[in-house]
Design a protein around this motif. Structure first.
Motif, PDB file in Angstrom:
ATOM      1  N   ARG A 180       0.835  -1.208   0.000  1.00 22.54           N
ATOM      2  CA  ARG A 180       0.000   0.000   0.000  1.00 22.54           C
ATOM      3  C   ARG A 180       0.868   1.254   0.000  1.00 22.54           C
ATOM      4  NH1 ARG A 180      -1.284   3.114   4.048  1.00 22.54           N
ATOM      5  NH2 ARG A 180      -0.422   1.579   5.523  1.00 22.54           N
ATOM      6  N   VAL A 181       1.957   1.235   0.801  1.00 24.84           N
ATOM      7  CA  VAL A 181       2.871   2.377   0.853  1.00 24.84           C
ATOM      8  C   VAL A 181       3.608   2.526  -0.472  1.00 24.84           C
ATOM      9  CG1 VAL A 181       4.908   3.321   2.017  1.00 24.84           C
ATOM     10  CG2 VAL A 181       3.160   2.123   3.349  1.00 24.84           C
ATOM     11  N   LEU A 223      12.642  13.788   6.789  1.00 29.77           N
ATOM     12  CA  LEU A 223      11.759  12.945   7.602  1.00 29.77           C
ATOM     13  C   LEU A 223      10.524  13.706   8.053  1.00 29.77           C
ATOM     14  CD1 LEU A 223      14.266  10.893   9.819  1.00 29.77           C
ATOM     15  CD2 LEU A 223      13.216  10.288   7.628  1.00 29.77           C
ATOM     16  N   SER A 224      10.699  15.000   8.325  1.00 32.92           N
ATOM     17  CA  SER A 224       9.541  15.809   8.749  1.00 32.92           C
ATOM     18  C   SER A 224       8.506  15.917   7.635  1.00 32.92           C
ATOM     19  CB  SER A 224      10.014  17.208   9.167  1.00 32.92           C
ATOM     20  OG  SER A 224      10.722  17.821   8.092  1.00 32.92           O
ATOM     21  N   GLU A 225       8.979  15.985   6.402  1.00 32.83           N
ATOM     22  CA  GLU A 225       8.062  16.061   5.262  1.00 32.83           C
ATOM     23  C   GLU A 225       7.329  14.735   5.073  1.00 32.83           C
ATOM     24  OE1 GLU A 225       8.233  16.693   0.395  1.00 32.83           O
ATOM     25  OE2 GLU A 225      10.022  17.002   1.631  1.00 32.83           O
ATOM     26  N   THR A 283       3.898   6.294   9.868  1.00 34.06           N
ATOM     27  CA  THR A 283       5.178   6.153  10.564  1.00 34.06           C
ATOM     28  C   THR A 283       6.034   5.023   9.986  1.00 34.06           C
ATOM     29  OG1 THR A 283       4.073   4.725  12.196  1.00 34.06           O
ATOM     30  CG2 THR A 283       4.279   7.068  12.723  1.00 34.06           C
ATOM     31  N   GLU A 284       5.421   4.046   9.321  1.00 29.48           N
ATOM     32  CA  GLU A 284       6.196   2.936   8.754  1.00 29.48           C
ATOM     33  C   GLU A 284       7.232   3.459   7.765  1.00 29.48           C
ATOM     34  OE1 GLU A 284       5.797  -0.897   5.728  1.00 29.48           O
ATOM     35  OE2 GLU A 284       4.022   0.261   6.274  1.00 29.48           O
ATOM     36  N   LEU A 285       6.809   4.341   6.875  1.00 29.99           N
ATOM     37  CA  LEU A 285       7.731   4.868   5.872  1.00 29.99           C
ATOM     38  C   LEU A 285       8.770   5.782   6.503  1.00 29.99           C
ATOM     39  CD1 LEU A 285       8.516   5.098   2.903  1.00 29.99           C
ATOM     40  CD2 LEU A 285       6.912   7.020   2.699  1.00 29.99           C
ATOM     41  N   VAL A 286       8.354   6.594   7.448  1.00 36.00           N
ATOM     42  CA  VAL A 286       9.290   7.498   8.126  1.00 36.00           C
ATOM     43  C   VAL A 286      10.394   6.694   8.811  1.00 36.00           C
ATOM     44  CG1 VAL A 286       9.547   9.245   9.926  1.00 36.00           C
ATOM     45  CG2 VAL A 286       7.514   9.259   8.458  1.00 36.00           C
TER      46      VAL A 286
END
Length: 397
Positions: A180-181, A201-203, A210-213
């Protein structure tokens, strides 16, 4: 920095390396039954057009004389742990990435080996003894090193441009990110790993979950990874699976020789010996055959154990074909090593040439602390003869 070692043929090589090579002109494949896909194959199968990822039906259509084996993740894990036990003697921080990968922390070892080429020379030398196929990759995180190794990078030092090139060849579908990501990123034009570096990371936190971050942060070394470091085994246990069932004791010579040589190396590196070995022969449709060997004196050499085993096997007959051979040694004793030391500037020499490196280091360090001495260790490879010049009024850290 992290070094990832990827072993794509662990199960198959664990079988074929123990047997006469001439027996394997027959194409051999290993099938993962859950996916009905070929995950490993030998050269003979490749020559007939069979490839990794093919289904069994397609492979059989290409070659009628095909030897098919089921994939065994437990067997592969045991092979991986055997490699980790061996590498632990020369590299302290190792992470197991099942089923076929090892991650080695490089930074902590450079103080011992001085530079990366020297460290790699030791690691590659250990791997050469095993005869396993492998690929490697180096990165600032375990995730990046893994991606590069599975891309068959095989480069220790990458420039930023080279790193982007290799990561740019790796699609997001080959990462551990949820599908999905991956789909959401594709909609924004992000389709490979290198493109992830452009995001702060903030973007990412504003636009994705949070998984992608966490993944991107760990991938590029911005966030700390949670790792479980390998702890070496306190006993030796290894199984030699057989490519074909064996009905004659004489045909077990190669796998038994392989097991004894691995035991000898295990004991030698740890400066250990044993008086008792336990062999287990797994039989088809019968209870396993247990063979216990006892030596009057503590022993580690393969040839000495082989002579004892040959005498034992003379009185044994097989009731059914053998499917695998296992060896276990858990009653281990320390082989004492004498190190001479004097109060004047002189030499400390390990009298045994086959002591494990970490054992010699700890022994010399312990003596120097006791006698308030300083040691400068010189290693003469490949025998690992340890010679140290010592002087008073300074301690070893």
């Amino acid at each position: 920095m992290w070094l990832y070692l990827y072993f794509p043929m662990l199960q198959l090589e664990g079988m074929t390396k123990q047997t006469v090579s001439g027996d394997f002109v027959t194409p051999v494949i290993i099938i993962d039954g859950r996916k009905n896909q070929i995950v490993q194959l030998n050269d003979a199968a490749q020559q007939r057009g069979i490839k990794i990822g093919m289904g069994l039906g397609t492979a059989c259509a290409l070659c009628t004389q095909l030897h098919v084996l089921p994939y065994d993740d437990l067997l592969e894990r045991q092979q991986l742990l055997d490699i980790a036990n061996m590498l632990y003697q020369v590299s302290a921080d190792i992470v197991i990435d099942e089923p076929n990968g090892l991650v080695l922390k490089v930074d902590s070892m450079l103080s011992l080996y001085h530079d990366l080429p020297s460290y790699w020379q030791v690691i590659s030398g250990q791997l050469a003894q095993l005869g396993k196929s492998y690929y490697y990759g180096m990165g600032e995180s375990t995730i990046m090193a893994k991606l590069l190794a599975r891309e068959h990078c095989n480069v220790l030092v990458l420039t930023p441009c080279q790193k982007r090139h290799y990561l740019g060849k790796i699609g997001l579908t080959r990462t551990s990110l949820d599908s999905r990501v991956v789909e959401l990123l594709a909609r924004t034009g992000v389709k490979n790993v290198a493109q992830l570096e452009q995001f702060a990371l903030s973007e990412l936190a504003k636009r994705f979950d949070t998984e992608l971050v966490h993944y991107v942060g760990c991938l590029f070394g911005k966030l700390k990874e949670t790792l479980n470091y390998f702890q070496p085994a306190e006993a030796f246990e290894l199984t030699a699976p057989l490519l074909y069932e064996v009905e004659e004791m004489a045909w077990l010579e190669k796998p038994i020789e392989h097991l004894l040589s691995r035991l000898a190396l295990f004991l030698q590196q740890r400066n250990l010996v044993t008086r008792t070995l336990y062999f287990t022969l797994a039989l088809r449709d019968k209870e396993a055959l247990e063979i216990t060997l006892n030596s009057a004196e503590p022993e580690y050499k393969a040839e000495n154990w082989q002579r004892l085993l040959n005498l034992k096997l003379e009185s044994i007959t097989l009731d059914a074909p053998v499917q695998s051979v296992s060896l276990k040694a858990d009653a281990l004793e320390t082989q004492h090593v004498t190190i001479k030391i004097s109060s004047q500037r002189s030499k400390v020499r390990c009298l045994r040439k086959d002591c494990g490196l970490f054992y010699v280091l700890s022994s010399v360090s312990r003596l120097c602390n006791i006698y308030n001495l300083q040691a400068i260790l010189v290693l003469k490879r490949p025998a690992l003869i340890a010679t140290s010049h010592i002087s008073r009024h300074s301690r070893v850290n």
